[in-house]
Design an enzyme around this catalytic site. Structure first.
Site, mmCIF file in Angstrom:
data_model
loop_
_atom_site.group_PDB
_atom_site.id
_atom_site.type_symbol
_atom_site.label_atom_id
_atom_site.label_comp_id
_atom_site.label_asym_id
_atom_site.label_seq_id
_atom_site.Cartn_x
_atom_site.Cartn_y
_atom_site.Cartn_z
ATOM 1 C CB THR A 7 -0.922 0.043 1.245
ATOM 2 O OG1 THR A 7 -1.668 1.267 1.230
ATOM 3 C CG2 THR A 7 -0.143 -0.029 2.550
ATOM 4 C CG ASN A 9 -3.162 5.219 3.630
ATOM 5 O OD1 ASN A 9 -2.587 5.604 4.642
ATOM 6 N ND2 ASN A 9 -4.430 5.484 3.377
ATOM 7 C CG ASP A 76 -9.677 -0.828 -2.415
ATOM 8 O OD1 ASP A 76 -8.652 -0.143 -2.609
ATOM 9 O OD2 ASP A 76 -10.802 -0.460 -2.780
HETATM 10 P P1 IMP Z 1 -7.728 2.903 -1.027
HETATM 11 O O1 IMP Z 1 -6.333 3.231 -0.625
HETATM 12 O O2 IMP Z 1 -7.977 2.840 -2.477
HETATM 13 O O3 IMP Z 1 -8.238 1.702 -0.282
HETATM 14 O O4 IMP Z 1 -8.611 4.160 -0.577
HETATM 15 C C1 IMP Z 1 -9.130 4.249 0.678
HETATM 16 C C2 IMP Z 1 -9.805 5.604 0.827
HETATM 17 O O5 IMP Z 1 -11.016 5.417 1.555
HETATM 18 C C3 IMP Z 1 -8.946 6.555 1.658
HETATM 19 O O6 IMP Z 1 -8.152 7.374 0.860
HETATM 20 C C4 IMP Z 1 -10.001 7.324 2.428
HETATM 21 O O7 IMP Z 1 -10.511 8.351 1.599
HETATM 22 C C5 IMP Z 1 -11.108 6.291 2.649
HETATM 23 N N1 IMP Z 1 -10.863 5.515 3.869
HETATM 24 C C6 IMP Z 1 -10.658 4.171 3.954
HETATM 25 N N2 IMP Z 1 -10.428 3.801 5.217
HETATM 26 C C7 IMP Z 1 -10.481 4.925 5.945
HETATM 27 C C8 IMP Z 1 -10.293 5.178 7.334
HETATM 28 O O8 IMP Z 1 -10.004 4.290 8.149
HETATM 29 N N3 IMP Z 1 -10.425 6.452 7.709
HETATM 30 C C9 IMP Z 1 -10.734 7.457 6.852
HETATM 31 N N4 IMP Z 1 -10.887 7.288 5.550
HETATM 32 C C10 IMP Z 1 -10.766 6.018 5.091
#
Ligand code: IMP
Length: 197
Positions: A7, A9, A76
């Protein structure tokens, strides 16, 4: 187990570590040539399809490297608003960038339906076996941005299992006991322990 989380993130890595470390696992970010990998995500197909696409791409990226055979984790996640079918869902990060948290609050205010939930789909694989787990965290959307902890939608999400404050106000200690990610990671850990593994 040593788990490599694919990831970009960092917040997700920290949250996964906090859940999985007490269960006997280590979690670190997957780096390919020193970089966090980027994935093609079929967001229109939903969270599960995106997680499945990510794990296959991650496994392909490490094929033939010294990381082949390592336990790779992908996840995700997104927020789903009761007022709008499947929105923003897998497109949560895009929507956050496009209209911002204030834009989301505005839409929720207009609809007068404040219910929402975070969902996460996590998949772990060593290249031959696959384990999948999901987590949901119910709550509602606040009428203003509150708190600076966490990331993404945390400052506007009030979890039902909390005390009325947003995740942005509650912080990691509470969030990591009840969040969608915590539930998905805990589920994976249970699957790894189960005899049918
Ligand atoms: P991914 O990285 O494509 O899974 O995107 C996840 C997105 O969903 C993040 O950028 C946030 O906008 C939202 N999101 C998912 N989990 C959380 C969380 O635990 N807190 C706040 N936003 C979240």
């Amino acid at each position: 187990m040593r788990i490599l989380f694919a990831t970009g993130n960092e917040n997700k890595i920290i949250e996964a570590q906090e859940t999985l470390a007490p269960l006997g696992h280590t979690v670190e970010g997957l780096l390919i040539d020193g970089k966090r990998p980027d994935f093609n995500e079929p967001k229109e197909l939903g969270l599960e399809a995106v997680a499945e696409a990510k794990i296959l791409q991650a496994l392909t990226l490490i094929e033939g490297t010294e990381l082949q055979g390592s336990a790779i984790l992908v996840e995700d996640s997104g927020i789903f608003l009761d007022a709008f079918p499947n929105w923003p869902g897998a497109k949560s990060s895009d929507v956050e960038k496009e209209i911002g948290l204030l834009g989301v609050i505005e839409r929720v205010n207009k609809s007068e339906i404040r219910g929402a939930e975070f969902r996460a789909v996590a998949i772990l694989s060593d290249g031959s076996k696959f384990w999948k787990s999901k987590g949901v965290c119910r709550g509602s959307i606040s009428d203003e941005i509150k708190g600076q902890k966490g990331f993404g939608y945390d400052p506007i999400f009030i979890p039902s299992e909390g005390d009325g404050r947003t995740f942005g106000e509650l912080g990691a200690e509470v969030k990591n006991q009840i969040s969608h990610r915590k539930k998905a990671m805990q589920g994976l850990s249970n699957l790894l322990k189960s005899p049918s593994r």
